[in-house]
Design a protein around this motif. Sequence first.
Motif, PDB file in Angstrom:
ATOM      1  N   GLY A 116       1.058  -1.709  -0.244  1.00  0.00           N
ATOM      2  CA  GLY A 116       0.065  -0.337  -0.456  1.00  0.00           C
ATOM      3  C   GLY A 116       0.923   1.311  -0.140  1.00  0.00           C
ATOM      4  O   GLY A 116       0.417   2.252  -0.050  1.00  0.00           O
ATOM      5  N   ILE A 117       1.837   1.151  -0.711  1.00  0.00           N
ATOM      6  CA  ILE A 117       2.721   1.995   0.086  1.00  0.00           C
ATOM      7  C   ILE A 117       2.647   4.171  -0.343  1.00  0.00           C
ATOM      8  O   ILE A 117       1.807   4.429  -1.084  1.00  0.00           O
ATOM      9  N   LEU A 118       1.861   3.543  -2.715  1.00  0.00           N
ATOM     10  CA  LEU A 118       1.242   3.901  -3.254  1.00  0.00           C
ATOM     11  C   LEU A 118       0.316   4.915  -2.751  1.00  0.00           C
ATOM     12  O   LEU A 118       0.205   6.670  -2.785  1.00  0.00           O
ATOM     13  N   GLU A 119      -0.568   3.880  -2.204  1.00  0.00           N
ATOM     14  CA  GLU A 119      -2.186   4.759  -1.672  1.00  0.00           C
ATOM     15  C   GLU A 119      -1.836   5.337  -0.233  1.00  0.00           C
ATOM     16  O   GLU A 119      -2.434   6.575  -0.818  1.00  0.00           O
ATOM     17  N   GLU A 120      -1.189   4.970   0.336  1.00  0.00           N
ATOM     18  CA  GLU A 120      -0.719   5.845   1.522  1.00  0.00           C
ATOM     19  C   GLU A 120      -0.137   7.494   0.917  1.00  0.00           C
ATOM     20  O   GLU A 120       0.149   8.404   1.493  1.00  0.00           O
ATOM     21  N   LEU A 121       1.042   6.973  -0.007  1.00  0.00           N
ATOM     22  CA  LEU A 121       1.683   8.396  -0.453  1.00  0.00           C
ATOM     23  C   LEU A 121       0.604   9.611  -0.777  1.00  0.00           C
ATOM     24  O   LEU A 121       0.553  10.403  -0.662  1.00  0.00           O
ATOM     25  N   SER A 122      -0.019   9.141  -1.548  1.00  0.00           N
ATOM     26  CA  SER A 122      -1.155   9.515  -2.988  1.00  0.00           C
ATOM     27  C   SER A 122      -2.212   9.704  -1.678  1.00  0.00           C
ATOM     28  O   SER A 122      -3.133  11.127  -2.193  1.00  0.00           O
ATOM     29  N   GLU A 123      -1.934   9.768  -0.732  1.00  0.00           N
ATOM     30  CA  GLU A 123      -3.066  10.410   0.721  1.00  0.00           C
ATOM     31  C   GLU A 123      -2.720  11.246   1.131  1.00  0.00           C
ATOM     32  O   GLU A 123      -3.379  12.318   1.183  1.00  0.00           O
ATOM     33  N   ASN A 124      -0.893  11.773   0.836  1.00  0.00           N
ATOM     34  CA  ASN A 124      -0.190  12.447   1.607  1.00  0.00           C
ATOM     35  C   ASN A 124       0.191  13.753   0.855  1.00  0.00           C
ATOM     36  O   ASN A 124       1.024  14.850   1.022  1.00  0.00           O
ATOM     37  N   ALA A 125       0.078  13.311  -0.593  1.00  0.00           N
ATOM     38  CA  ALA A 125       0.499  14.199  -1.340  1.00  0.00           C
ATOM     39  C   ALA A 125       0.348  14.180  -3.246  1.00  0.00           C
ATOM     40  O   ALA A 125      -0.268  13.251  -3.154  1.00  0.00           O
ATOM     41  N   SER A 126       0.591  15.369  -3.421  1.00  0.00           N
ATOM     42  CA  SER A 126      -0.193  14.851  -5.513  1.00  0.00           C
ATOM     43  C   SER A 126       1.472  14.194  -5.908  1.00  0.00           C
ATOM     44  O   SER A 126       2.905  14.331  -5.879  1.00  0.00           O
ATOM     45  N   VAL A 127       0.977  12.909  -5.794  1.00  0.00           N
ATOM     46  CA  VAL A 127       1.635  11.941  -6.760  1.00  0.00           C
ATOM     47  C   VAL A 127       1.230  11.688  -8.208  1.00  0.00           C
ATOM     48  O   VAL A 127       0.031  11.280  -8.705  1.00  0.00           O
ATOM     49  N   LEU A 128       2.872  11.438  -9.040  1.00  0.00           N
ATOM     50  CA  LEU A 128       2.321  10.639 -10.280  1.00  0.00           C
ATOM     51  C   LEU A 128       3.148  10.482  -9.980  1.00  0.00           C
ATOM     52  O   LEU A 128       4.549   9.415 -10.006  1.00  0.00           O
ATOM     53  N   VAL A 129       2.297   8.929 -10.599  1.00  0.00           N
ATOM     54  CA  VAL A 129       2.890   7.304 -10.902  1.00  0.00           C
ATOM     55  C   VAL A 129       3.638   6.521 -11.867  1.00  0.00           C
ATOM     56  O   VAL A 129       2.784   6.930 -12.777  1.00  0.00           O
ATOM     57  N   VAL A 130       4.725   6.498 -12.110  1.00  0.00           N
ATOM     58  CA  VAL A 130       5.376   5.917 -13.583  1.00  0.00           C
ATOM     59  C   VAL A 130       5.334   4.851 -13.745  1.00  0.00           C
ATOM     60  O   VAL A 130       6.043   3.912 -12.006  1.00  0.00           O
ATOM     61  N   LYS A 131       5.338   3.671 -14.601  1.00  0.00           N
ATOM     62  CA  LYS A 131       5.695   2.873 -14.789  1.00  0.00           C
ATOM     63  C   LYS A 131       7.229   2.637 -15.581  1.00  0.00           C
ATOM     64  O   LYS A 131       7.002   1.977 -16.856  1.00  0.00           O
ATOM     65  N   ALA A 132       8.070   3.346 -15.128  1.00  0.00           N
ATOM     66  CA  ALA A 132       9.183   2.963 -16.295  1.00  0.00           C
ATOM     67  C   ALA A 132      10.037   1.966 -16.079  1.00  0.00           C
ATOM     68  O   ALA A 132      10.630   1.789 -17.306  1.00  0.00           O
ATOM     69  N   ALA A 133       9.695   1.327 -15.700  1.00  0.00           N
ATOM     70  CA  ALA A 133      10.941  -0.169 -15.465  1.00  0.00           C
ATOM     71  C   ALA A 133      10.238  -0.989 -17.299  1.00  0.00           C
ATOM     72  O   ALA A 133      10.427  -1.632 -17.934  1.00  0.00           O
ATOM     73  N   GLU A 134       8.526  -0.426 -16.744  1.00  0.00           N
ATOM     74  CA  GLU A 134       8.176  -1.653 -18.141  1.00  0.00           C
ATOM     75  C   GLU A 134       8.280  -0.596 -19.488  1.00  0.00           C
ATOM     76  O   GLU A 134       8.618  -1.419 -20.788  1.00  0.00           O
ATOM     77  N   ILE A 135       7.805   0.687 -19.626  1.00  0.00           N
ATOM     78  CA  ILE A 135       8.635   1.669 -20.455  1.00  0.00           C
ATOM     79  C   ILE A 135       9.836   0.976 -21.235  1.00  0.00           C
ATOM     80  O   ILE A 135      10.076   0.569 -21.982  1.00  0.00           O
ATOM     81  N   ALA A 136      10.595   0.871 -20.098  1.00  0.00           N
ATOM     82  CA  ALA A 136      12.195   0.345 -20.249  1.00  0.00           C
ATOM     83  C   ALA A 136      12.589  -0.703 -21.000  1.00  0.00           C
ATOM     84  O   ALA A 136      13.239  -1.323 -22.383  1.00  0.00           O
ATOM     85  N   GLU A 137      11.795  -1.603 -20.194  1.00  0.00           N
ATOM     86  CA  GLU A 137      11.604  -3.188 -21.011  1.00  0.00           C
ATOM     87  C   GLU A 137      10.987  -3.200 -21.743  1.00  0.00           C
ATOM     88  O   GLU A 137      11.629  -4.419 -23.222  1.00  0.00           O
ATOM     89  N   GLN A 138       9.811  -2.800 -22.680  1.00  0.00           N
ATOM     90  CA  GLN A 138       9.595  -2.353 -24.185  1.00  0.00           C
ATOM     91  C   GLN A 138      10.408  -1.841 -24.854  1.00  0.00           C
ATOM     92  O   GLN A 138      10.213  -1.688 -26.770  1.00  0.00           O
ATOM     93  N   LEU A 139      11.468  -0.843 -24.750  1.00  0.00           N
ATOM     94  CA  LEU A 139      12.266  -0.734 -25.276  1.00  0.00           C
ATOM     95  C   LEU A 139      13.456  -0.899 -25.269  1.00  0.00           C
ATOM     96  O   LEU A 139      14.249  -1.446 -26.345  1.00  0.00           O
ATOM     97  N   GLY A 140      13.874  -2.515 -24.713  1.00  0.00           N
ATOM     98  CA  GLY A 140      14.747  -3.175 -24.918  1.00  0.00           C
ATOM     99  C   GLY A 140      15.404  -3.449 -24.276  1.00  0.00           C
ATOM    100  O   GLY A 140      17.201  -3.995 -23.970  1.00  0.00           O
ATOM    101  N   ASN A 141      15.409  -2.363 -22.748  1.00  0.00           N
ATOM    102  CA  ASN A 141      16.792  -2.463 -21.855  1.00  0.00           C
ATOM    103  C   ASN A 141      16.231  -1.824 -20.321  1.00  0.00           C
ATOM    104  O   ASN A 141      15.329  -0.540 -20.378  1.00  0.00           O
ATOM    105  N   SER A 142      16.401  -2.572 -19.766  1.00  0.00           N
ATOM    106  CA  SER A 142      15.716  -1.781 -18.195  1.00  0.00           C
ATOM    107  C   SER A 142      16.512  -0.818 -17.536  1.00  0.00           C
ATOM    108  O   SER A 142      16.450  -0.383 -16.587  1.00  0.00           O
ATOM    109  N   LYS A 143      17.590  -0.606 -18.428  1.00  0.00           N
ATOM    110  CA  LYS A 143      18.134   0.163 -17.744  1.00  0.00           C
ATOM    111  C   LYS A 143      18.487   1.342 -17.857  1.00  0.00           C
ATOM    112  O   LYS A 143      18.849   2.646 -17.242  1.00  0.00           O
ATOM    113  N   VAL A 144      17.457   1.755 -18.897  1.00  0.00           N
ATOM    114  CA  VAL A 144      17.230   3.192 -18.914  1.00  0.00           C
ATOM    115  C   VAL A 144      15.777   3.636 -18.751  1.00  0.00           C
ATOM    116  O   VAL A 144      15.713   5.129 -18.612  1.00  0.00           O
TER     117      VAL A 144
END
Length: 190
Positions: A116-144
Motif C-alpha cells: 500500500g505504499i502508493l496509496e499511502e503516499l497518494s493520500e499525503n501528497a500530489s503523486v504521479l506514478v510512472v511504470k518506468a521499468a515496463e517502458i524501459a523493458e518495452q524499449l529493450g533495456n531495463s537500465k534506461v
Amino acid sequence: MNDVKNILLVGVGGQGTILASKVLSEGLVEAGYDVKMSEIHGMSQRGGNVSTQIRYGKKVYSPIVGKGEADVIVAFEKMEALRWIEYLKRDGKMVINDFEIPSVPILMGQVEYPEGILEELSENASVLVVKAAEIAEQLGNSKVMNIVLLGALVKAMNVEGVNWKRTIENNVKKGFEELNLKAFDEGYKL
C-alpha cells in the motif's frame, strides 16, 4: 522572493539516479540557472539508497535540501519514496516509479515489503506514478528506466531552452545514445 527550486532524486544503487541528476543539472545550467548538486551514496554498491539533491534558480548558495523543502521528489523505487516523503513541501509533487527492489532484510525473510505504499503516499501528497521499468523493458533495456523518469520530470518542470538530446548524448555510454533518447521521449510523453 526566493526563486530557488529544490529537487530530490532518490533510489537504490545501480538504478542510474546519479546519471539522471547529472543530465538534469547540465540541462538546467544550459537553461541559464545557477545549479548546485549534492550526491549521497549510502552503501550504493550493495543495494543501499542513493540520493541527489539539486537546487536551481537565479542564485543558489547551497546544494542541500532540508526537510519540507523539496518542490519535487523523483523516487526510482517505491520504498525510497516513502523514506523521503518528509522532505517534500506541502504543495510539492512526487514522481514515483512503480518498482520494487527488496532490501537485504526483506530478502532474508526478516520483514515483508510494505504493501500500500502508493496509496499511502497518494493520500499525503500530489503523486504521479510512472511504470518506468515496463517502458524501459518495452524499449529493450531495463537500465534506461532512469532516463524515462528524467523525461517525465523534465516535462513536469517545463524547462525551456535546453538541447536535451545533446545533453543526454554527452552523458550516456557510447553506443547507447539512441536507446536513451527514446527512453527520454517516452518519459516526456507522460
